[in-house]
Design a protein around this motif. Sequence first.
Motif, mmCIF file in Angstrom:
data_model
loop_
_atom_site.group_PDB
_atom_site.id
_atom_site.type_symbol
_atom_site.label_atom_id
_atom_site.label_comp_id
_atom_site.label_asym_id
_atom_site.label_seq_id
_atom_site.Cartn_x
_atom_site.Cartn_y
_atom_site.Cartn_z
ATOM 1 N N GLU A 11 -41.837 -91.304 7.120
ATOM 2 C CA GLU A 11 -42.780 -90.265 6.672
ATOM 3 C C GLU A 11 -43.539 -90.757 5.437
ATOM 4 O OE1 GLU A 11 -42.326 -87.606 8.709
ATOM 5 O OE2 GLU A 11 -40.518 -88.621 9.375
ATOM 6 N N GLU A 38 -48.175 -89.651 18.758
ATOM 7 C CA GLU A 38 -46.984 -89.003 19.331
ATOM 8 C C GLU A 38 -46.160 -88.362 18.213
ATOM 9 O OE1 GLU A 38 -44.636 -91.147 22.093
ATOM 10 O OE2 GLU A 38 -46.237 -91.041 23.553
ATOM 11 N N PRO A 39 -45.468 -87.263 18.465
ATOM 12 C CA PRO A 39 -45.606 -86.506 19.700
ATOM 13 C C PRO A 39 -46.976 -85.840 19.738
ATOM 14 C CG PRO A 39 -44.226 -85.319 18.135
ATOM 15 C CD PRO A 39 -44.537 -86.633 17.516
ATOM 16 N N ARG A 49 -45.105 -80.869 20.676
ATOM 17 C CA ARG A 49 -45.101 -81.268 19.250
ATOM 18 C C ARG A 49 -44.841 -80.058 18.338
ATOM 19 N NH1 ARG A 49 -47.526 -85.301 15.806
ATOM 20 N NH2 ARG A 49 -47.860 -84.422 13.750
ATOM 21 N N LEU A 53 -41.734 -79.998 15.632
ATOM 22 C CA LEU A 53 -41.927 -80.153 14.186
ATOM 23 C C LEU A 53 -41.812 -78.841 13.412
ATOM 24 C CD1 LEU A 53 -44.716 -82.884 14.097
ATOM 25 C CD2 LEU A 53 -42.254 -83.110 14.363
ATOM 26 N N TYR A 69 -38.944 -85.163 23.080
ATOM 27 C CA TYR A 69 -39.773 -86.347 22.791
ATOM 28 C C TYR A 69 -40.067 -87.109 24.080
ATOM 29 C CZ TYR A 69 -39.832 -85.954 17.729
ATOM 30 O OH TYR A 69 -40.084 -85.511 16.460
ATOM 31 N N ARG A 73 -43.736 -87.670 25.798
ATOM 32 C CA ARG A 73 -44.206 -89.054 26.035
ATOM 33 C C ARG A 73 -44.575 -89.270 27.506
ATOM 34 N NH1 ARG A 73 -40.419 -91.965 23.263
ATOM 35 N NH2 ARG A 73 -41.797 -91.380 21.559
ATOM 36 N N ASP A 94 -50.371 -93.611 17.076
ATOM 37 C CA ASP A 94 -49.633 -93.321 15.846
ATOM 38 C C ASP A 94 -48.230 -92.866 16.268
ATOM 39 O OD1 ASP A 94 -48.756 -92.343 13.405
ATOM 40 O OD2 ASP A 94 -50.644 -91.349 12.924
ATOM 41 N N ARG A 95 -47.300 -93.772 16.262
ATOM 42 C CA ARG A 95 -45.917 -93.669 16.743
ATOM 43 C C ARG A 95 -45.868 -93.792 18.264
ATOM 44 N NH1 ARG A 95 -42.637 -92.448 12.617
ATOM 45 N NH2 ARG A 95 -43.288 -90.975 11.025
ATOM 46 N N PHE A 96 -44.799 -94.452 18.731
ATOM 47 C CA PHE A 96 -44.532 -94.518 20.176
ATOM 48 C C PHE A 96 -43.023 -94.673 20.355
ATOM 49 C CE2 PHE A 96 -44.984 -96.443 24.517
ATOM 50 C CZ PHE A 96 -45.580 -95.348 25.104
ATOM 51 N N ALA A 99 -40.238 -95.109 17.657
ATOM 52 C CA ALA A 99 -39.876 -93.972 16.798
ATOM 53 C C ALA A 99 -38.629 -93.273 17.344
ATOM 54 C CB ALA A 99 -41.032 -92.988 16.705
ATOM 55 N N THR A 100 -38.497 -93.227 18.663
ATOM 56 C CA THR A 100 -37.335 -92.553 19.240
ATOM 57 C C THR A 100 -36.054 -93.333 18.934
ATOM 58 O OG1 THR A 100 -38.826 -91.908 21.010
ATOM 59 C CG2 THR A 100 -36.524 -91.380 21.323
ATOM 60 N N TYR A 103 -35.548 -92.827 14.941
ATOM 61 C CA TYR A 103 -35.164 -91.473 14.500
ATOM 62 C C TYR A 103 -33.965 -90.920 15.273
ATOM 63 C CZ TYR A 103 -39.219 -90.853 11.443
ATOM 64 O OH TYR A 103 -40.126 -90.970 10.422
ATOM 65 N N GLN A 104 -34.018 -91.018 16.619
ATOM 66 C CA GLN A 104 -32.956 -90.350 17.389
ATOM 67 C C GLN A 104 -31.695 -91.221 17.491
ATOM 68 O OE1 GLN A 104 -36.390 -89.538 18.222
ATOM 69 N NE2 GLN A 104 -35.744 -87.706 17.119
ATOM 70 N N PHE A 160 -38.787 -82.721 9.894
ATOM 71 C CA PHE A 160 -38.177 -84.006 9.520
ATOM 72 C C PHE A 160 -38.258 -84.270 8.016
ATOM 73 C CE2 PHE A 160 -38.478 -84.481 14.014
ATOM 74 C CZ PHE A 160 -37.366 -85.233 14.335
#
Length: 218
Positions: A11, A38-39, A49, A53, A69, A73, A94-96, A99-100, A103-104, A160
């Motif tokens: 972030e 994404e998302p 999204r 969020l 997510y 996607r 911007d993120r794909f 990121a999963t 983050y996950q 987040f």
Amino acid sequence: MGYFISFEGVEGCGKTTQIKLLHEFLTARGRSVLLTREPGGCAIADKIRAILLDAENHAMSPLAELLLYASARAQHVAEVITPALEAGRIVLCDRFFDATVAYQCFGRGIDRDTIAVLNTLACQETTPELTILVDCDPHIGLSRARKRIESSQGPREERFELEALSFHQRVRGGYLHLAAEEPNRFVIVNGDDTIETIFAAISEHVVQHLPEELRVIC
Ligand code: TMP
């Protein structure tokens, strides 16, 4: 086929500023460029999204989060990204899927193989050829992100940002781990530098990596 570039980072790392600059840079040089994120990135994924969020959804389980997510996607790839690549466009996302994993898996602790199965299902053959990781200390990034949320007029997308610093430190470690695993796909830039210095590094890498038919002159 076009060329697929994803941007990643914790972030407030500055990736959204950088991706917009790259969009302007490539468009000014005559390339057809799709800027997406994404998302989100299409109507159905934007609705997902909003659920993901929304800070009121603090009861969301890690598995429900992962599946949302993945489904955002799947829609985004099928409806937006793959058709743009098939049309020969440059796609900036911007993120794909990294990121999963960051983050996950590294953040939430979900098993990486499970995430890999879902990422493969959602993306099919569509994967970024180049991934720009804007690396930054989460402490600095989070304070930037919180200032942005405070001054924003739109919905408070802060589920987040409310996570502990230790969560964001695991996410950063996850990204650095992924970059070390795939050094040919990832480029790491220092998010603590000035906007101009970061962009100079990014544009230089992109110019070097673009395939012959999409090449631009600085
Ligand atoms: P953004 O702030 O860059 O728009 O990203 C939205 C948030 O979603 C950000 O906190 C990171 C998170 N995220 C995941 O946890 N997993 C994912 O797969 C993606 C794409 C984003």
